[in-house]
Design a protein around this motif. Structure first.
Motif, PDB file in Angstrom:
ATOM      1  N   PHE A   1       0.825  -1.221   0.000  1.00 28.53           N
ATOM      2  CA  PHE A   1       0.000   0.000   0.000  1.00 28.53           C
ATOM      3  C   PHE A   1       0.858   1.270   0.000  1.00 28.53           C
ATOM      4  O   PHE A   1       0.348   2.371   0.196  1.00 28.53           O
ATOM      5  CB  PHE A   1      -0.915   0.017   1.231  1.00 28.53           C
ATOM      6  CG  PHE A   1      -1.959  -1.066   1.208  1.00 28.53           C
ATOM      7  CD1 PHE A   1      -3.029  -1.000   0.323  1.00 28.53           C
ATOM      8  CD2 PHE A   1      -1.867  -2.162   2.045  1.00 28.53           C
ATOM      9  CE1 PHE A   1      -3.989  -1.999   0.288  1.00 28.53           C
ATOM     10  CE2 PHE A   1      -2.814  -3.163   2.019  1.00 28.53           C
ATOM     11  CZ  PHE A   1      -3.877  -3.086   1.134  1.00 28.53           C
ATOM     12  N   LYS A   2       2.172   1.116  -0.185  1.00 25.83           N
ATOM     13  CA  LYS A   2       3.066   2.286  -0.131  1.00 25.83           C
ATOM     14  C   LYS A   2       3.274   2.897  -1.511  1.00 25.83           C
ATOM     15  O   LYS A   2       3.174   2.207  -2.525  1.00 25.83           O
ATOM     16  CB  LYS A   2       4.431   1.878   0.444  1.00 25.83           C
ATOM     17  CG  LYS A   2       4.393   1.546   1.927  1.00 25.83           C
ATOM     18  CD  LYS A   2       5.775   1.117   2.395  1.00 25.83           C
ATOM     19  CE  LYS A   2       5.747   0.725   3.862  1.00 25.83           C
ATOM     20  NZ  LYS A   2       7.042   0.167   4.300  1.00 25.83           N
ATOM     21  N   THR A   3       3.647   4.159  -1.517  1.00 28.71           N
ATOM     22  CA  THR A   3       4.022   4.820  -2.771  1.00 28.71           C
ATOM     23  C   THR A   3       5.435   4.368  -3.151  1.00 28.71           C
ATOM     24  O   THR A   3       6.167   3.868  -2.288  1.00 28.71           O
ATOM     25  CB  THR A   3       4.012   6.347  -2.600  1.00 28.71           C
ATOM     26  OG1 THR A   3       4.917   6.676  -1.552  1.00 28.71           O
ATOM     27  CG2 THR A   3       2.625   6.871  -2.257  1.00 28.71           C
ATOM     28  N   PRO A   4       5.843   4.542  -4.420  1.00 29.36           N
ATOM     29  CA  PRO A   4       7.165   4.039  -4.837  1.00 29.36           C
ATOM     30  C   PRO A   4       8.315   4.511  -3.944  1.00 29.36           C
ATOM     31  O   PRO A   4       9.191   3.726  -3.597  1.00 29.36           O
ATOM     32  CB  PRO A   4       7.310   4.588  -6.257  1.00 29.36           C
ATOM     33  CG  PRO A   4       5.920   4.751  -6.746  1.00 29.36           C
ATOM     34  CD  PRO A   4       5.091   5.101  -5.550  1.00 29.36           C
ATOM     35  N   ILE A   5       8.311   5.755  -3.549  1.00 31.80           N
ATOM     36  CA  ILE A   5       9.446   6.261  -2.765  1.00 31.80           C
ATOM     37  C   ILE A   5       9.406   5.719  -1.342  1.00 31.80           C
ATOM     38  O   ILE A   5      10.439   5.512  -0.721  1.00 31.80           O
ATOM     39  CB  ILE A   5       9.498   7.819  -2.781  1.00 31.80           C
ATOM     40  CG1 ILE A   5      10.904   8.319  -2.404  1.00 31.80           C
ATOM     41  CG2 ILE A   5       8.443   8.448  -1.895  1.00 31.80           C
ATOM     42  CD1 ILE A   5      11.935   8.083  -3.449  1.00 31.80           C
ATOM     43  N   ASP A   6       8.195   5.463  -0.839  1.00 31.86           N
ATOM     44  CA  ASP A   6       8.055   4.867   0.501  1.00 31.86           C
ATOM     45  C   ASP A   6       8.611   3.453   0.541  1.00 31.86           C
ATOM     46  O   ASP A   6       9.160   3.022   1.547  1.00 31.86           O
ATOM     47  CB  ASP A   6       6.561   4.792   0.862  1.00 31.86           C
ATOM     48  CG  ASP A   6       6.183   5.882   1.852  1.00 31.86           C
ATOM     49  OD1 ASP A   6       7.037   6.722   2.129  1.00 31.86           O
ATOM     50  OD2 ASP A   6       5.022   5.884   2.305  1.00 31.86           O
ATOM     51  N   THR A   7       8.445   2.744  -0.555  1.00 38.26           N
ATOM     52  CA  THR A   7       8.875   1.334  -0.565  1.00 38.26           C
ATOM     53  C   THR A   7      10.390   1.203  -0.472  1.00 38.26           C
ATOM     54  O   THR A   7      10.887   0.161  -0.063  1.00 38.26           O
ATOM     55  CB  THR A   7       8.416   0.596  -1.844  1.00 38.26           C
ATOM     56  OG1 THR A   7       8.995   1.239  -2.973  1.00 38.26           O
ATOM     57  CG2 THR A   7       6.909   0.588  -1.984  1.00 38.26           C
ATOM     58  N   ILE A   8      11.096   2.255  -0.866  1.00 35.79           N
ATOM     59  CA  ILE A   8      12.568   2.163  -0.839  1.00 35.79           C
ATOM     60  C   ILE A   8      13.168   3.107   0.199  1.00 35.79           C
ATOM     61  O   ILE A   8      14.353   3.444   0.134  1.00 35.79           O
ATOM     62  CB  ILE A   8      13.169   2.459  -2.237  1.00 35.79           C
ATOM     63  CG1 ILE A   8      12.705   3.826  -2.752  1.00 35.79           C
ATOM     64  CG2 ILE A   8      12.834   1.369  -3.216  1.00 35.79           C
ATOM     65  CD1 ILE A   8      13.465   4.332  -3.947  1.00 35.79           C
ATOM     66  N   ALA A   9      12.333   3.546   1.138  1.00 34.99           N
ATOM     67  CA  ALA A   9      12.806   4.526   2.130  1.00 34.99           C
ATOM     68  C   ALA A   9      13.997   3.995   2.915  1.00 34.99           C
ATOM     69  O   ALA A   9      14.076   2.812   3.244  1.00 34.99           O
ATOM     70  CB  ALA A   9      11.677   4.883   3.075  1.00 34.99           C
ATOM     71  N   VAL A  10      14.947   4.866   3.178  1.00 37.82           N
ATOM     72  CA  VAL A  10      16.123   4.530   3.996  1.00 37.82           C
ATOM     73  C   VAL A  10      16.147   5.504   5.181  1.00 37.82           C
ATOM     74  O   VAL A  10      16.300   6.697   4.969  1.00 37.82           O
ATOM     75  CB  VAL A  10      17.436   4.697   3.199  1.00 37.82           C
ATOM     76  CG1 VAL A  10      18.627   4.289   4.048  1.00 37.82           C
ATOM     77  CG2 VAL A  10      17.398   3.900   1.907  1.00 37.82           C
ATOM     78  N   PRO A  11      15.965   5.040   6.429  1.00 37.11           N
ATOM     79  CA  PRO A  11      15.646   3.675   6.856  1.00 37.11           C
ATOM     80  C   PRO A  11      14.203   3.318   6.498  1.00 37.11           C
ATOM     81  O   PRO A  11      13.370   4.219   6.317  1.00 37.11           O
ATOM     82  CB  PRO A  11      15.841   3.745   8.378  1.00 37.11           C
ATOM     83  CG  PRO A  11      15.573   5.158   8.735  1.00 37.11           C
ATOM     84  CD  PRO A  11      16.034   5.979   7.576  1.00 37.11           C
ATOM     85  N   PRO A  12      13.910   2.032   6.439  1.00 40.75           N
ATOM     86  CA  PRO A  12      12.563   1.634   6.013  1.00 40.75           C
ATOM     87  C   PRO A  12      11.484   2.053   7.019  1.00 40.75           C
ATOM     88  O   PRO A  12      11.749   2.140   8.218  1.00 40.75           O
ATOM     89  CB  PRO A  12      12.646   0.105   5.951  1.00 40.75           C
ATOM     90  CG  PRO A  12      14.059  -0.250   6.156  1.00 40.75           C
ATOM     91  CD  PRO A  12      14.765   0.893   6.746  1.00 40.75           C
ATOM     92  N   THR A  13      10.300   2.321   6.526  1.00 40.54           N
ATOM     93  CA  THR A  13       9.177   2.648   7.411  1.00 40.54           C
ATOM     94  C   THR A  13       8.216   1.462   7.403  1.00 40.54           C
ATOM     95  O   THR A  13       8.096   0.771   6.387  1.00 40.54           O
ATOM     96  CB  THR A  13       8.434   3.892   6.904  1.00 40.54           C
ATOM     97  OG1 THR A  13       7.997   3.642   5.560  1.00 40.54           O
ATOM     98  CG2 THR A  13       9.314   5.120   6.927  1.00 40.54           C
ATOM     99  N   ILE A  14       7.555   1.262   8.536  1.00 46.16           N
ATOM    100  CA  ILE A  14       6.611   0.131   8.605  1.00 46.16           C
ATOM    101  C   ILE A  14       5.273   0.534   7.983  1.00 46.16           C
ATOM    102  O   ILE A  14       4.764  -0.134   7.091  1.00 46.16           O
ATOM    103  CB  ILE A  14       6.443  -0.348  10.058  1.00 46.16           C
ATOM    104  CG1 ILE A  14       7.757  -0.975  10.529  1.00 46.16           C
ATOM    105  CG2 ILE A  14       5.317  -1.384  10.155  1.00 46.16           C
ATOM    106  CD1 ILE A  14       7.787  -1.415  11.956  1.00 46.16           C
ATOM    107  N   LEU A  15       4.737   1.637   8.431  1.00 49.11           N
ATOM    108  CA  LEU A  15       3.441   2.066   7.910  1.00 49.11           C
ATOM    109  C   LEU A  15       3.627   2.984   6.703  1.00 49.11           C
ATOM    110  O   LEU A  15       4.563   3.787   6.673  1.00 49.11           O
ATOM    111  CB  LEU A  15       2.666   2.821   8.998  1.00 49.11           C
ATOM    112  CG  LEU A  15       2.088   1.968  10.123  1.00 49.11           C
ATOM    113  CD1 LEU A  15       1.492   2.865  11.195  1.00 49.11           C
ATOM    114  CD2 LEU A  15       1.037   0.998   9.600  1.00 49.11           C
ATOM    115  N   PRO A  16       2.751   2.871   5.717  1.00 50.18           N
ATOM    116  CA  PRO A  16       2.863   3.790   4.574  1.00 50.18           C
ATOM    117  C   PRO A  16       2.597   5.237   5.019  1.00 50.18           C
ATOM    118  O   PRO A  16       1.721   5.462   5.851  1.00 50.18           O
ATOM    119  CB  PRO A  16       1.749   3.317   3.631  1.00 50.18           C
ATOM    120  CG  PRO A  16       1.314   1.991   4.125  1.00 50.18           C
ATOM    121  CD  PRO A  16       1.637   1.915   5.568  1.00 50.18           C
TER     122      PRO A  16
END
Lengths: 309, 426
Positions: A68-83
């Motif tokens: 359910f994440k946007t493209p940039i959220d899916t590759i976030a550094v550090p990763p996020t759990i919730l979108p």
């Protein structure tokens, strides 16, 4: 130090009580102690259960949330759990990709055929091994186990060549046969343990009532081990449903299954996490539903296998 | 209902379902037969999943032009090589055309048909020189370039154009802050931007191509010379490796594990000011990325031998075992004729120089000029034509780079790599 006399006083008083009262008291203390022990055991078990649930459930939950994440959220550094922003675009992209629906149908066809083949072959094999207990049966069941030790990659390419040479290249039936080579040994072992738990007396009673050996198997033993058959079917289905390597080597235009399509989201040019996780989430739905539908049978089957008759 | 009746009914339903499924399984849900009969105008094209998007618009056009209908068989990159090996070794193929990574051509040369007739003088003039050379294996052309790529420099235009950054950089290094052209400039700019949680660049320990480009820039062939002698321990390789590892201090931690995906993520997240990356990445920056619309492009940097890059082309090849050779060759020719259509796909790459030139001045295609310049650079060269190349990469080059970026001695690592490559080639 100061507590010692205080403890001693009730002890002296207790000695003046009748024996029956002392026994009741001791039983009460024991009961409370047992209760406390049970409570703490239960707490520990709940904690372990919660930890296991998190351990096993978190990867799937993370996959679900990533879908359910946007493209940039899916590759976030550090990763996020919730979108940060919820979107259904990944599902639209995944389902809009050519060949996805066909791959689902292929996966279902392949898994169903493979499961049926496994059961049709494993049930009589396991019954024969457990009931006749011959030396060749023991060798056979050990040999079946050995086949599990051969890495699938070692037989994948020869198997693909063999299927091509008999004209079965790129068909679900070829892939189902290949998948049966994976699930059959495990199915035989599982069914053997279930048959072992069925008392022979049941069959003998059926025979006395006029059943043939096969009739007793069909009318008496199989209904008793139906839970075990459900467990075996689930394992065989899952083995085929999730299998990747044989599907990669043996399928093309007509029979490509969904695991290969999911892997195709990772390309030389990048990895489309959103669409990949969306399709993986959708692909897991049938298995979850199947498990829920057969839940009772599975539990019954597991307990059946655990108790020897 | 008794359990016996239940089971009987269940068995009947199960049997019926099985019969239906088995009947249906004669042909899967995916489409027609895997490979049409001899002389069929329908062909199967085996392609890596990412390349499908490149070829689809071309296939649509070719159907109109030639009547050849194309079915694509998509496979993930890692699986494609296994599948090709399996089918070529069996002598029976389920495809009529395969899109092959350039490094696989030497491995599969004996299973591919020569397509010399498609390499006319006019065609050769429109293909980058390194690709013409690579497509020719043992005197025959066995693959027609479908698309190509090369590493270029992507940099944060917004940071480079910031007046304060410009002034501070000039004061510190004595020259203007601009897209780097030399190793020294790349090092200076990387060091300058490494501050406040940001890094100047990335260092990729998990992939080898960037290091190999530096080897070319230093004036040496990569790993093997033209006579297949192992030259990985020469001065140019050492110079390239030392430059590569010199950037570690200005790069995010964990360089040994950084691969293409990680480097791309870091840049798209705004964590690095520059990256040397495949040109297609420019058009793949997500719209919700903090760097979207703020990225500039430049040709690959240069060493003593000038600018150089390692091309990453894919070729369309026709297997000897196909029964549809005519239709397959028709498609390969048509794909070359309409090569520019691939640029309009999501990846936006092509193989013909004219195709890139057609788009290079259009907005959104700013990566094309640096790409053309890098691919046309005299020192640019393709990877050595040896069937063992992938093995050399996986078992020697990448482990060596991982040790080097973790602080290993470059001379010792290169010497060790030499003996390992020699052993592989024996």
């Amino acid at each position: 130090m100061s507590t010692a006399p205080v403890q001693a006083v009730p002890a002296l008083k207790d000695t003046k009580q009748p024996a029956s009262a002392r026994t009741r008291r001791r039983r009460g203390v024991n009961r409370e102690g047992l209760e406390a022990g049970r409570r703490s055991t239960r707490t520990i078990l709940w904690v372990l259960l919660a930890a296991s649930l998190i351990l096993y459930g978190f990867p799937f939950l993370y996959l679900l949330l990533t879908s359910f994440k946007t493209p940039i959220d899916t590759i976030a550094v550090p990763p996020t759990i919730l979108p940060k922003e919820w979107t259904l675009d990944n599902y639209a992209n995944a389902l809009g990709r050519g060949g996805v629906l066909a791959s689902f149908i292929n996966s279902i066809q392949t898994a169903v055929i493979s499961t049926l083949l496994s059961l049709v072959l494993a049930v009589p094999a396991a019954y024969g091994i457990t009931r006749y207990k011959t030396a060749s049966g023991r060798v056979f069941i050990m040999a079946a186990l050995v086949t599990r030790m051969v890495p699938p990659v070692a037989i994948g390419i020869p198997l693909a060549s063999m299927m091509a040479s008999v004209g079965l290249s790129d068909t679900p039936i070829a892939l189902s046969i290949a998948h049966t080579t994976i699930s059959l040994p495990l199915s035989i072992w599982l069914m053997s343990s279930f048959f072992e738990s069925v008392p022979k007396d049941l069959e003998e009673a059926a025979t006395v009532d006029g059943c043939s050996r096969l009739g007793a198997l069909w009318r008496v033993v199989i209904p008793v081990v139906s839970g075990g058959i459900a467990v075996t079917a689930i394992f065989a289905f899952l083995a085929s449903w999730n299998e990747f390597l044989f599907a990669l080597l043996m399928t093309a235009v007509r029979s490509q299954t969904t695991p290969v399509v999911i892997a195709n989201f990772q390309t030389q040019f990048g990895l489309d996490w959103g669409s990949m996780t969306a399709l993986a989430a959708i692909y897991s739905i049938p298995v979850i539903l199947l498990t829920l539908l057969l839940q009772r049978k599975i539990v019954a089957g597991m307990t059946l296998g655990a108790v020897k008759g | 209902m008794s359990s016996r009746t239940k089971i009987s009914r269940l068995a009947a339903v199960g049997g019926l379902s099985a019969a239906v499924v088995l009947a249906a399984s004669a042909c899967g849900a995916g489409g027609p037969a895997p490979s049409g009969p001899s002389g069929s105008s329908s062909i199967n094209v085996l392609v890596e999943a990412g390349g499908h998007a490149e070829l689809q618009p071309i296939a649509d056009q070719c159907k109109k032009d030639t009547g050849v209908n194309v079915n694509f068989v998509e496979l993930p990159y890692d699986g494609l090589f296994n599948r090709l090996s399996s089918e070529f070794s069996s002598g029976s193929v389920s495809f009529d055309v395969a899109a092959l990574d350039s490094v696989w051509l030497p491995s599969f040369k004996d299973s591919l048909q020569p397509i010399d007739e498609l390499f006319t003088d006019e065609a050769k003039k429109d293909i980058f020189p390194a690709l013409v050379k690579e497509a020719n294996v043992d005197g025959h052309f066995i693959g027609m370039p479908a698309w190509t790529n090369a590493e270029i420099v992507l940099y944060r235009k917004d940071l480079f154009e910031d007046p304060k950054n410009k002034a501070d950089f000039k004061a510190k290094y004595g020259y203007d802050l601009a897209a780097p052209k030399t190793w020294q400039q790349y090092q200076d700019i990387s060091a300058f931007f490494t501050k406040d949680g940001m890094y100047g660049t990335d260092v990729k320990g998990g992939v080898e191509t960037e290091f190999l480009a530096h080897v070319l820039q230093a004036g040496s062939p990569m790993v093997l010379d033209s006579n297949n002698n192992v030259v990985i321990d020469n001065a140019a390789h050492k110079q390239a490796l030392d430059f590569y590892t010199s950037l570690v201090k200005d790069a995010p931690a964990g360089a040994a594990q950084v691969d293409w995906a990680a480097a791309q993520n870091l840049f798209n997240q705004g964590k690095t000011a520059m990256t040397q990356f495949w040109a297609h990445a420019y058009r793949q920056i997500p719209k919700d990325s903090p760097v979207y619309g703020k990225v500039g492009t430049a040709p690959m940097i240069g060493g003593s031998a000038g600018v150089a890059g390692v091309p990453g082309p894919w070729y369309l090849s026709v297997p000897k075992a196909t029964k549809n050779a005519d239709a397959a060759k028709k498609f390969v020719k048509c794909a070359f004729d309409h090569n520019d259509l691939a640029i309009q796909s999501s990846l936006g790459l092509a193989a013909r120089i004219s195709a890139f030139q057609k788009y290079q001045d259009q907005p959104g295609y700013e990566s094309f000029k640096p790409l053309i310049e890098t691919l046309n650079a005299p020192a640019t060269a393709t990877r050595p034509a040896t069937a063992k190349w992938q093995q050399i990469v996986d078992t020697v080059l990448v482990p060596m780079l991982q040790k080097a970026v973790a602080g290993g001695d470059s001379s010792a690592l290169l010497a060790d790599a030499k003996s390992k490559v020699q052993a592989l080639l024996k």
